[in-house]
Design an enzyme around this catalytic site. Sequence first.
Site, PDB file in Angstrom:
ATOM      1  CG  ASN A   1      21.144  33.081  74.251  1.00  0.00           C
ATOM      2  OD1 ASN A   1      21.097  31.979  73.576  1.00  0.00           O
ATOM      3  ND2 ASN A   1      20.944  33.190  75.400  1.00  0.00           N
ATOM      4  N   GLY A   2      19.186  32.318  71.489  1.00  0.00           N
ATOM      5  CA  GLY A   2      17.922  31.544  71.360  1.00  0.00           C
ATOM      6  C   GLY A   2      17.338  30.917  70.055  1.00  0.00           C
TER       7      GLY A   2
ATOM      8  CD1 TRP B   1      26.761  25.251  72.449  1.00  0.00           C
ATOM      9  CD2 TRP B   1      24.688  25.258  72.073  1.00  0.00           C
ATOM     10  NE1 TRP B   1      26.207  23.729  72.536  1.00  0.00           N
ATOM     11  CE2 TRP B   1      24.935  23.881  72.355  1.00  0.00           C
ATOM     12  CE3 TRP B   1      23.452  25.330  72.009  1.00  0.00           C
ATOM     13  CZ2 TRP B   1      24.185  22.720  72.451  1.00  0.00           C
ATOM     14  CZ3 TRP B   1      22.368  24.358  71.847  1.00  0.00           C
ATOM     15  CH2 TRP B   1      23.029  23.001  72.069  1.00  0.00           C
TER      16      TRP B   1
ATOM     17  CE  LYS C   1      30.946  17.721  87.080  1.00  0.00           C
ATOM     18  NZ  LYS C   1      29.449  17.709  86.538  1.00  0.00           N
TER      19      LYS C   1
ATOM     20  CE  LYS D   1      28.278  26.774  84.610  1.00  0.00           C
ATOM     21  NZ  LYS D   1      28.718  25.286  85.086  1.00  0.00           N
TER      22      LYS D   1
ATOM     23  CB  CYS E   1      24.711  32.718  72.135  1.00  0.00           C
ATOM     24  SG  CYS E   1      23.992  31.510  70.943  1.00  0.00           S
TER      25      CYS E   1
ATOM     26  CD  GLU F   1      29.885  18.062  81.768  1.00  0.00           C
ATOM     27  OE1 GLU F   1      29.606  17.811  82.923  1.00  0.00           O
ATOM     28  OE2 GLU F   1      29.375  18.995  81.179  1.00  0.00           O
TER      29      GLU F   1
ATOM     30  CG  HIS G   1      19.819  -7.497  87.793  1.00  0.00           C
ATOM     31  ND1 HIS G   1      19.085  -8.946  87.810  1.00  0.00           N
ATOM     32  CD2 HIS G   1      19.965  -7.217  88.866  1.00  0.00           C
ATOM     33  CE1 HIS G   1      18.833  -8.859  89.141  1.00  0.00           C
ATOM     34  NE2 HIS G   1      19.445  -7.909  89.878  1.00  0.00           N
TER      35      HIS G   1
ATOM     36  NE  ARG H   1      25.227  32.850  78.115  1.00  0.00           N
ATOM     37  CZ  ARG H   1      24.096  32.462  78.965  1.00  0.00           C
ATOM     38  NH1 ARG H   1      24.227  32.506  80.346  1.00  0.00           N
ATOM     39  NH2 ARG H   1      22.803  32.401  78.267  1.00  0.00           N
TER      40      ARG H   1
ATOM     41  CD  GLU I   1      27.782  15.095  88.778  1.00  0.00           C
ATOM     42  OE1 GLU I   1      26.720  14.966  87.983  1.00  0.00           O
ATOM     43  OE2 GLU I   1      28.416  15.882  88.472  1.00  0.00           O
TER      44      GLU I   1
HETATM   45  C1  AGP Z   1      26.882  19.482  84.283  1.00  0.00           C
HETATM   46  O1  AGP Z   1      28.511  19.131  84.416  1.00  0.00           O
HETATM   47  C2  AGP Z   1      26.476  19.819  82.690  1.00  0.00           C
HETATM   48  N1  AGP Z   1      27.301  20.724  82.219  1.00  0.00           N
HETATM   49  C3  AGP Z   1      25.082  19.756  82.699  1.00  0.00           C
HETATM   50  O2  AGP Z   1      24.716  18.250  83.129  1.00  0.00           O
HETATM   51  C4  AGP Z   1      24.258  20.877  83.884  1.00  0.00           C
HETATM   52  O3  AGP Z   1      24.245  20.124  85.122  1.00  0.00           O
HETATM   53  C5  AGP Z   1      22.815  20.654  82.983  1.00  0.00           C
HETATM   54  O4  AGP Z   1      22.685  21.274  81.902  1.00  0.00           O
HETATM   55  C6  AGP Z   1      21.727  21.616  84.108  1.00  0.00           C
HETATM   56  O5  AGP Z   1      22.421  23.030  84.237  1.00  0.00           O
HETATM   57  P1  AGP Z   1      21.625  23.685  85.040  1.00  0.00           P
HETATM   58  O6  AGP Z   1      21.939  23.259  86.481  1.00  0.00           O
HETATM   59  O7  AGP Z   1      22.173  25.296  84.621  1.00  0.00           O
HETATM   60  O8  AGP Z   1      19.968  23.844  84.900  1.00  0.00           O
END
Ligand code: AGP
Length: 615
Positions: free
Chosen positions: A102-103, A76, A492, A610, A2, A495, A511, A27, A488
């Site tokens: 937040n938490g 969130w 991407k 985020k 959050c 997500e 395999h 966030r 990666e």
């Molecule tokens: C990346 O596109 C993601 N949003 C996610 O995997 C991110 O890299 C991961 O949550 C780690 O975040 P951080 O680098 O802030 O620790």
Amino acid sequence: MCGIVGYVGEQPALDVVMQGLRRLEYRGYDSAGVAVLDPGTHALNVARKAGKLANLDAELAETELPGSLGIGHTRWATHGAPTDRNAHPHRDCSGAVAVVHNGTLENFAELRDGLTERGHHLASDTDTEAVAHLIEERYDAAGTGADLAAAVRAVAKELDGSFVLVVAHRDQPDLVVGARRNLPLVIGLGDGENFLASDVTAFIAYTREARAVDQDQVVELRREGVRVTDLDGNEVAGDTYHVDWDTAAAEKAGYEYFMLKEIEEQPEAVAETIGGRLGRDGRLRLDELAISDEDIRGFHQVVIVACGSSYHSGLVGKYAIERWTRLPTQVEIASEFRYRDPVVGRDTLVIAISQSGETADTLEALRHARQQGAWVMAVTNTVGSSIARESDAVFYTRSGPEIAVASTKAVMTQLAAVYLVGLHLAQVRGTRDGDEVRSHYADLAAIPDLIAETLTRMDPMRKVAREISAAERVLFLGRHVGYPMALEGALKLKELAYVSAEGFPAGEIKHGPIALIEQGTPVVVLATRHALAPKLVTNVQEIKARGARTIVIATDGDESATPYADDLIRIPDTKSLLSPLLTLVPMQVFSAEFAMARGLDVDQPRNLAKSVTVE
Ligand code: AGP
């Protein structure tokens, strides 16, 4: 997780808080809300709405919330569905207290049961609401002259779990109280006004002077000053710092999405991260690392811990560190590392990679490593973050604020960082001589221009992404350092576009994964020039023979995979070990374009946030 804002000053609090929430929306965007203290009626007026901040904006178009003290929240969801009634701020029985949080509180069920037994009426499904009622009890029990900060300190002691709390009380027209455990809270120090926020982007338009709040500290924020105490009420000192980027860095600058802007910012971000690292004596200098040469020479292994995209940067780091230092290097997903009783000790360098510096899994992993006696080095983009503060040494990536949930330029600078760290370790341990270190550094220094060149060549990648954007499955293949970039690329795409995407080491497809390929299945192949390229070309032939649509990323001048490529994306040549700094670009552009062609918001993909501050 959050995003939280608190403000007390002379300006209309609603404007300041809403602007802060706009900056923090990355966030979490399940709901948003504000509370503003009306100086005339002494009412804490609240507006809150499920969904993105735009919904709250629409609601507020009809409402006046006058006052110059306010708090706000963008959520969130954890406890309770993302509905209006679960949106923050939450209030106590009489509406005297408003709390944003937040938490997650681990003992919330127990707290709620106790409150209900004592006659409180809880109106939401959240853990947060319990806090408002607990503060009400503590505050009211103190009677005349009650101290809101003391009530918050007492309640904070009762809470298990992680929290940032920001609290206002209708009887306190010049006081906002904040408290933190495990999650980020930053103070913005203004002139006749002060701010609290989850990160500095929320108040950067008003002040660039900041102070981080430490573990189990409580902040009393007033117009003319700030007081920080521990949970026993003892005042504690802290360092202020100047934020060296400005509002423009946190704006979209004409791009449709932050992600697109952040992709374009990569040449500069990498230049910032690697620039000025060579001393007059010709030696690489990473002075901020603050680990003595003697300690570095004593390491027997390196363990890299991280999550998501940062984990992929760590995987690339393994190739570089092992190649240059010959130190055994493991890379582990932080959430797995912590709970398997890993073998680390004083001879271990643990590198925790995190853009936000607040990822709970990574934070817990580094805490565990330090308990075992290991050295912990943070690679993070966030000054003053928990991971930075709890590590023995910090390497700051200098990518500037990253707002889009999908990490792009921060990952790119993490890659630059792991190469630099690898070179530094090699230099100190003497496994690479000065000339070689300088030569590798020169190759790195050339990378920003090569990224810029790569960015100019992305139209064919955008075209193919649009053409295949109806596909429900995309595979990514790579070998050696191409493999983490295949992972990666797949992450991407998952997500951003919500399609099934998987990355494989190209040699592994026979395999099992090759069974996934049918006529037209799109497969992105990172076929850049390196020693394993001939084997990779064989893999491309294998999938092509089974009907795959092959989208091949190849180095300039290398024609070996050309006959088997349905789509050929060219990138400039560099040393093969450094190639992820270039192949990352088409991975980012492909996923963004693919998702946009499906009409999706690439800055705020569904279900994500985020910074993931829960385990
Ligand atoms: C990346 O596109 C993601 N949003 C996610 O995997 C991110 O890299 C991961 O949550 C780690 O975040 P951080 O680098 O802030 O620790």
